[in-house]
Design a protein around this motif. Sequence first.
Motif, PDB file in Angstrom:
ATOM      1  N   ARG A  82       0.815  -1.222   0.000  1.00  0.00           N
ATOM      2  CA  ARG A  82       0.000   0.000   0.000  1.00  0.00           C
ATOM      3  C   ARG A  82       0.848   1.272   0.000  1.00  0.00           C
ATOM      4  O   ARG A  82       0.582   2.198  -0.765  1.00  0.00           O
ATOM      5  N   VAL A  83       1.860   1.326   0.882  1.00  0.00           N
ATOM      6  CA  VAL A  83       2.599   2.576   1.051  1.00  0.00           C
ATOM      7  C   VAL A  83       4.057   2.492   0.611  1.00  0.00           C
ATOM      8  O   VAL A  83       4.733   3.518   0.516  1.00  0.00           O
ATOM      9  N   PHE A 217       7.619  -0.181  -7.747  1.00  0.00           N
ATOM     10  CA  PHE A 217       6.516   0.277  -6.902  1.00  0.00           C
ATOM     11  C   PHE A 217       6.148   1.726  -7.218  1.00  0.00           C
ATOM     12  O   PHE A 217       4.969   2.082  -7.243  1.00  0.00           O
ATOM     13  N   ARG A 218       7.155   2.577  -7.483  1.00  0.00           N
ATOM     14  CA  ARG A 218       6.861   3.972  -7.837  1.00  0.00           C
ATOM     15  C   ARG A 218       6.012   4.041  -9.101  1.00  0.00           C
ATOM     16  O   ARG A 218       5.079   4.843  -9.188  1.00  0.00           O
ATOM     17  N   ALA A 219       6.319   3.180 -10.066  1.00  0.00           N
ATOM     18  CA  ALA A 219       5.526   3.169 -11.308  1.00  0.00           C
ATOM     19  C   ALA A 219       4.093   2.732 -11.028  1.00  0.00           C
ATOM     20  O   ALA A 219       3.137   3.312 -11.570  1.00  0.00           O
ATOM     21  N   ALA A 220       3.924   1.711 -10.182  1.00  0.00           N
ATOM     22  CA  ALA A 220       2.574   1.251  -9.833  1.00  0.00           C
ATOM     23  C   ALA A 220       1.808   2.351  -9.112  1.00  0.00           C
ATOM     24  O   ALA A 220       0.601   2.536  -9.321  1.00  0.00           O
ATOM     25  N   LEU A 221       2.505   3.114  -8.267  1.00  0.00           N
ATOM     26  CA  LEU A 221       1.867   4.216  -7.542  1.00  0.00           C
ATOM     27  C   LEU A 221       1.447   5.314  -8.516  1.00  0.00           C
ATOM     28  O   LEU A 221       0.320   5.820  -8.449  1.00  0.00           O
ATOM     29  N   ASP A 222       2.315   5.656  -9.455  1.00  0.00           N
ATOM     30  CA  ASP A 222       2.001   6.699 -10.439  1.00  0.00           C
ATOM     31  C   ASP A 222       0.827   6.293 -11.328  1.00  0.00           C
ATOM     32  O   ASP A 222       0.024   7.144 -11.730  1.00  0.00           O
ATOM     33  N   GLN A 223       0.748   5.011 -11.642  1.00  0.00           N
ATOM     34  CA  GLN A 223      -0.316   4.513 -12.520  1.00  0.00           C
ATOM     35  C   GLN A 223      -1.567   4.104 -11.747  1.00  0.00           C
ATOM     36  O   GLN A 223      -2.499   3.533 -12.308  1.00  0.00           O
ATOM     37  N   ARG A 224      -1.590   4.366 -10.439  1.00  0.00           N
ATOM     38  CA  ARG A 224      -2.731   4.049  -9.564  1.00  0.00           C
ATOM     39  C   ARG A 224      -3.075   2.560  -9.593  1.00  0.00           C
ATOM     40  O   ARG A 224      -4.234   2.170  -9.622  1.00  0.00           O
TER      41      ARG A 224
END
Length: 429
Positions: A82-83, A217-224
């Motif tokens: 999640r975070v 993970f940063r990419a997954a966060l950016d892509q929601r």
Amino acid sequence: MKTSPRASAPSTTRIAMASLMGTAIEFYDFYIYGTAAALVLNTAFFPGMDPVAGRLAAFSTFAVAFVSRPLGSAVFGHWGDRVGRKSMLVVSLLVMGLSTVAIGLLPGYAAIGVAAPVLLVLLRFTQGIGLGGEWGGAALLATEHAPPGRRGRYAMFPQLGPAAGFIVANGLFLILGETLTDEQFGGWGWRLPFVASLLLVVVGLYVRLRISETPVFRAALDQRRIAKVPFAGLMRHQWRRVLLAAGAMTVAYTLFYTATTYCLSYGTATLGIPKTTMLTLTMIGVLFMAAGTVVSAVVSDRLGRRRTLLTGTAVAVAWGLVMFPLMETGSVVLAGVALAGALGLMGLIFGPMGAYLPELFRTEFRYSGASVAYSLGGVLGGAVPPLVATSLQTSGLGVMGVGLYVSAMALLSLLCLLALPETGDLSLR
């Protein structure tokens, strides 16, 4: 202003140190408990029992952490998915380290009675919670930073942490065994490695706070692409893979804890091999484990994870039948061969797992999936062997029954691997 490559992406050395040091410290904490359980905890916390019952009680407290590890994996996996990976790695290190220091300061049965073993179990449970979140985060830190075709090599570093932690832990016990009398060691000397964990945790925190979040993970966060409840998604979409991966991990745990925990107790108490000699043999065996880890991790980038794992696991099926006949000779040299063979095979199996388990799961619940599979494998392969082995030793099968158990667990892992896919060529997205 342009961001330099050095600023935007951490160096290989920094990634290696952050993943290696964390797992080394966490497993150091875990292993000093296993060594203490084999050597002294039965008399410090269960003094009213006969020797076999006392060892069973001590090994039972050892097993408690394996039961709590899946819970820690689920909790840390949820928040890691999640975070982010980095923050959970810091928290898991604190939970594990502070629990370890508290065990070192805990009064024994003679001082506070039945409260001593009760508190020991609670602290051991908390240790398991911390370790349950540690390995998955460290493996993802390395794997999700790795360039294509080199994930096995990058994920080798957290896999070397257990060997490093074990050598430091047992090295300290070996030094204490040589410099202290049995009375001093049993009274207070065994506590020193636990208290020393505080210094190691400070060093580990310094290293981990300097690393960046993984690009995957940063990419997954950016892509929601962040799941609201990662564990629920894992159970809905990949529950079968979790169980098969846990089964595949079982043999590595079984080989390791049979060799390092049960054989340490069996060699000293039954075969009469001096404690310091057994600790030395075990440390030599762990060097074979480290070598096997490096070789298999690198080879898995070339030959594939599954093929490398199948080879090591198939040999482990046979080694279970050889290991204890070698031990029973009473020869120090042959006992060393038995331990080196078991731990070398453990390394050959363990090396590719740092990349293989994360590759089996989607990014949305990769921390949860890799951690839970790894920890569930530990329940059967880590918690059970010392208990089963101690019981089998007094049965009609004798110590050969322990070898049969090792072979059975290796066969279980082999069957699980046959049902899992190759992952080395997959892209982590």
